[in-house]
Design a protein around this motif. Structure first.
Motif, mmCIF file in Angstrom:
data_model
loop_
_atom_site.group_PDB
_atom_site.id
_atom_site.type_symbol
_atom_site.label_atom_id
_atom_site.label_comp_id
_atom_site.label_asym_id
_atom_site.label_seq_id
_atom_site.Cartn_x
_atom_site.Cartn_y
_atom_site.Cartn_z
ATOM 1 N N UNK A 81 26.353 -5.322 88.094
ATOM 2 C CA UNK A 81 27.115 -4.083 88.227
ATOM 3 C C UNK A 81 28.101 -3.920 87.067
ATOM 4 N N UNK A 82 28.739 -4.997 86.650
ATOM 5 C CA UNK A 82 29.634 -4.925 85.493
ATOM 6 C C UNK A 82 28.856 -4.587 84.226
ATOM 7 N N UNK A 83 27.657 -5.136 84.091
ATOM 8 C CA UNK A 83 26.823 -4.842 82.928
ATOM 9 C C UNK A 83 26.343 -3.392 82.963
ATOM 10 N N UNK A 84 26.040 -2.888 84.153
ATOM 11 C CA UNK A 84 25.573 -1.508 84.290
ATOM 12 C C UNK A 84 26.588 -0.523 83.736
ATOM 13 N N UNK A 85 27.876 -0.782 83.981
ATOM 14 C CA UNK A 85 28.919 0.135 83.528
ATOM 15 C C UNK A 85 28.982 0.223 82.006
ATOM 16 N N UNK A 86 28.562 -0.833 81.314
ATOM 17 C CA UNK A 86 28.512 -0.801 79.848
ATOM 18 C C UNK A 86 27.185 -0.231 79.359
ATOM 19 N N UNK A 87 26.129 -0.571 80.047
ATOM 20 C CA UNK A 87 24.780 -0.141 79.671
ATOM 21 C C UNK A 87 24.661 1.378 79.623
ATOM 22 N N UNK A 88 25.161 2.060 80.659
ATOM 23 C CA UNK A 88 24.966 3.506 80.763
ATOM 24 C C UNK A 88 25.794 4.284 79.743
ATOM 25 N N UNK A 89 26.740 3.618 79.080
ATOM 26 C CA UNK A 89 27.547 4.312 78.085
ATOM 27 C C UNK A 89 26.708 4.766 76.889
ATOM 28 N N UNK A 90 25.673 3.981 76.559
ATOM 29 C CA UNK A 90 24.874 4.305 75.375
ATOM 30 C C UNK A 90 23.386 4.385 75.653
ATOM 31 N N UNK A 91 22.900 3.718 76.691
ATOM 32 C CA UNK A 91 21.467 3.774 77.017
ATOM 33 C C UNK A 91 21.142 5.117 77.663
ATOM 34 N N UNK A 92 19.973 5.638 77.362
ATOM 35 C CA UNK A 92 19.593 6.927 77.951
ATOM 36 C C UNK A 92 18.102 7.018 78.219
ATOM 37 N N UNK A 93 17.458 5.875 78.392
ATOM 38 C CA UNK A 93 16.027 5.935 78.660
ATOM 39 C C UNK A 93 15.455 4.644 79.227
ATOM 40 N N UNK A 94 15.925 3.505 78.735
ATOM 41 C CA UNK A 94 15.393 2.216 79.177
ATOM 42 C C UNK A 94 15.761 1.932 80.623
ATOM 43 N N UNK A 95 14.877 1.251 81.317
ATOM 44 C CA UNK A 95 15.127 0.817 82.684
ATOM 45 C C UNK A 95 15.993 -0.438 82.643
ATOM 46 N N UNK A 96 16.936 -0.540 83.573
ATOM 47 C CA UNK A 96 17.765 -1.732 83.698
ATOM 48 C C UNK A 96 17.509 -2.385 85.044
ATOM 49 N N UNK A 97 17.180 -3.666 85.024
ATOM 50 C CA UNK A 97 17.026 -4.470 86.235
ATOM 51 C C UNK A 97 18.143 -5.497 86.253
#
Length: 396
Positions: free
Chosen positions: A176-192
């Motif tokens: 969940x902590x990683x998700x908050x950083x991931x969505x700042x710049x990612x806009x297509x890749x799937x995150x598991x």
């Protein structure tokens, strides 16, 4: 009127005893010198008890049930200090002893730093790196429990090529902590995101059998097919990411046939090893051989690898700074000094780049410094993986 000091009567027997006791107490050594636990109060933080750091984790399951993320519900990652004693690959690392038993030459170890180097609250922008603000979800839907282990997010629409190809990052520990950083710049890749508790052993054990990772990949593809309505979808680019103890899973995966599919590896203050000889600080190389091999591929431009380290010195096993130094040595390189302020109060002190292999080393030896490395993910996606993968854009 008070009686002058010189006019007071000589102290009685009990007053004299009290005076002698007070004199002894003042002359006695501080409690920290008598109590080993108190003596370690100024040392880098030990992994806290699971009961204090997070709710108890749920064992790995293959039936699609949700996995406990090993973190408080407010999104703060479980604080396990510098990770956990490494396991697998070449035998378990030595058990952690009291910090008082550490080698006195700690300042000579790679990454050693003073607590004075820890950024102030103001330097961090009044943000607790272990509990960062939620930026929202961007183009992504909420967590889905579709994978065989863990949870996943994917764009509400798009993110898949016409032929059905999509890209995925599988992150271990602190999803969940990683998700908050991931969505700042990612806009297509799937995150598991996968959380299995505190300690690298839990991750290593869960992925020791090759079918576990293979089933995970199959379940991700099925979930994307159902979401997009496409009959044929496939993982086009695959990346593995870990923070803290999560590297235990990646070690196992890289040893397996399916590990050859991995194109990108991101280690956020997340690679430890045991000591073959702690006095001479010789690492158990067998434990990190898969990472060395992957680093060589990245240096040759055949893959991508990013690793960061703090200056935390764990007891009885090698720090992330030591393993990073060792890997760079295997590449016949040497990190160069750097002085740069980075995200969430991180202060860079060294770096190394060769091909598509990138190392970033930072000061800091406390829990917030450890958590702050999760903040690097936004730039890793923006600067490296998005240009490399050219992932189809998603949309709301």
């Amino acid at each position: 009127m008070k009686t002058p000091l010189q006019a007071r009567r000589p102290p009685g027997r009990w007053a004299l005893v009290s005076l002698l006791a007070a004199t002894w107490w003042l002359a006695a050594p501080p409690a920290a010198a008598q109590d080993p636990a108190a003596a370690n109060a100024g040392a880098p933080p030990e992994p806290p008890p699971a009961a204090q750091a997070a709710p108890p984790a749920v064992a790995a399951q293959d039936d699609g049930a949700p996995q406990d993320d090993g973190a408080p519900q407010d999104g703060a990652p479980a604080a396990d200090g510098a990770g956990a004693p490494p396991s697998g690959g070449g035998g378990a690392a030595p058990e952690s002893g009291p910090r008082a038993d550490r080698s006195p030459a700690r300042r000579d170890r790679p990454g050693a730093t003073s607590s004075r180097a820890t950024p102030s609250k103001k330097r961090r922008g009044d943000i607790n790196p272990c509990m960062t603000p939620d930026p929202g979800w961007g183009v992504y839907d909420r967590w889905s429990r579709a994978p065989s282990i863990g949870q996943m997010i994917m764009p509400h629409k798009g993110g898949v090529t016409k032929r059905g190809g999509f890209d995925v990052i599988i992150h271990f520990h602190g999803h969940e902590a990683l998700r908050k950083e991931f969505v700042k710049t990612a806009d297509g890749a799937v995150l598991v995101g996968i959380d299995l508790g505190i300690g690298s052993g839990a991750y290593s054990s869960a992925f020791s059998a090759p079918y576990v990772f293979e089933n995970l990949l199959d379940s991700i593809e099925r979930a994307v097919a159902k979401k997009t309505g496409k009959k044929k979808v496939y993982i086009r680019k695959l990346g593995l990411s870990a923070w803290s103890a999560g590297y235990g899973a990646i070690e196992q995966i890289l040893r397996q046939p399916a590990g050859k599919r991995v194109d990108a590896l991101v280690l956020l203050d997340s690679l430890h090893a045991g000591y073959a000889d702690e006095h001479q600080r010789k690492l158990k190389v067998a434990q990190i051989e898969p990472f060395i091999a992957f680093a060589r591929r990245a240096a040759a431009g055949e893959a991508f690898m990013f690793m960061s380290h703090s200056s935390i010195l764990p007891p009885g096993y090698a720090s992330t700074a030591e393993t990073a130094s060792f890997i760079v040595q295997q590449l016949r390189g040497k990190p160069r000094g750097s002085s740069r302020r980075d995200v969430l109060g991180l202060d860079m002190i060294r770096r190394f780049d060769r091909g598509d292999f990138h190392l970033r080393g930072y000061t800091g030896d406390d829990k917030p410094d450890h958590c702050a490395h999760l903040g690097l993910m936004a730039d890793v996606m923006r600067v490296h993986l998005k240009p490399r993968w050219k992932t189809p854009r998603g949309r709301r």
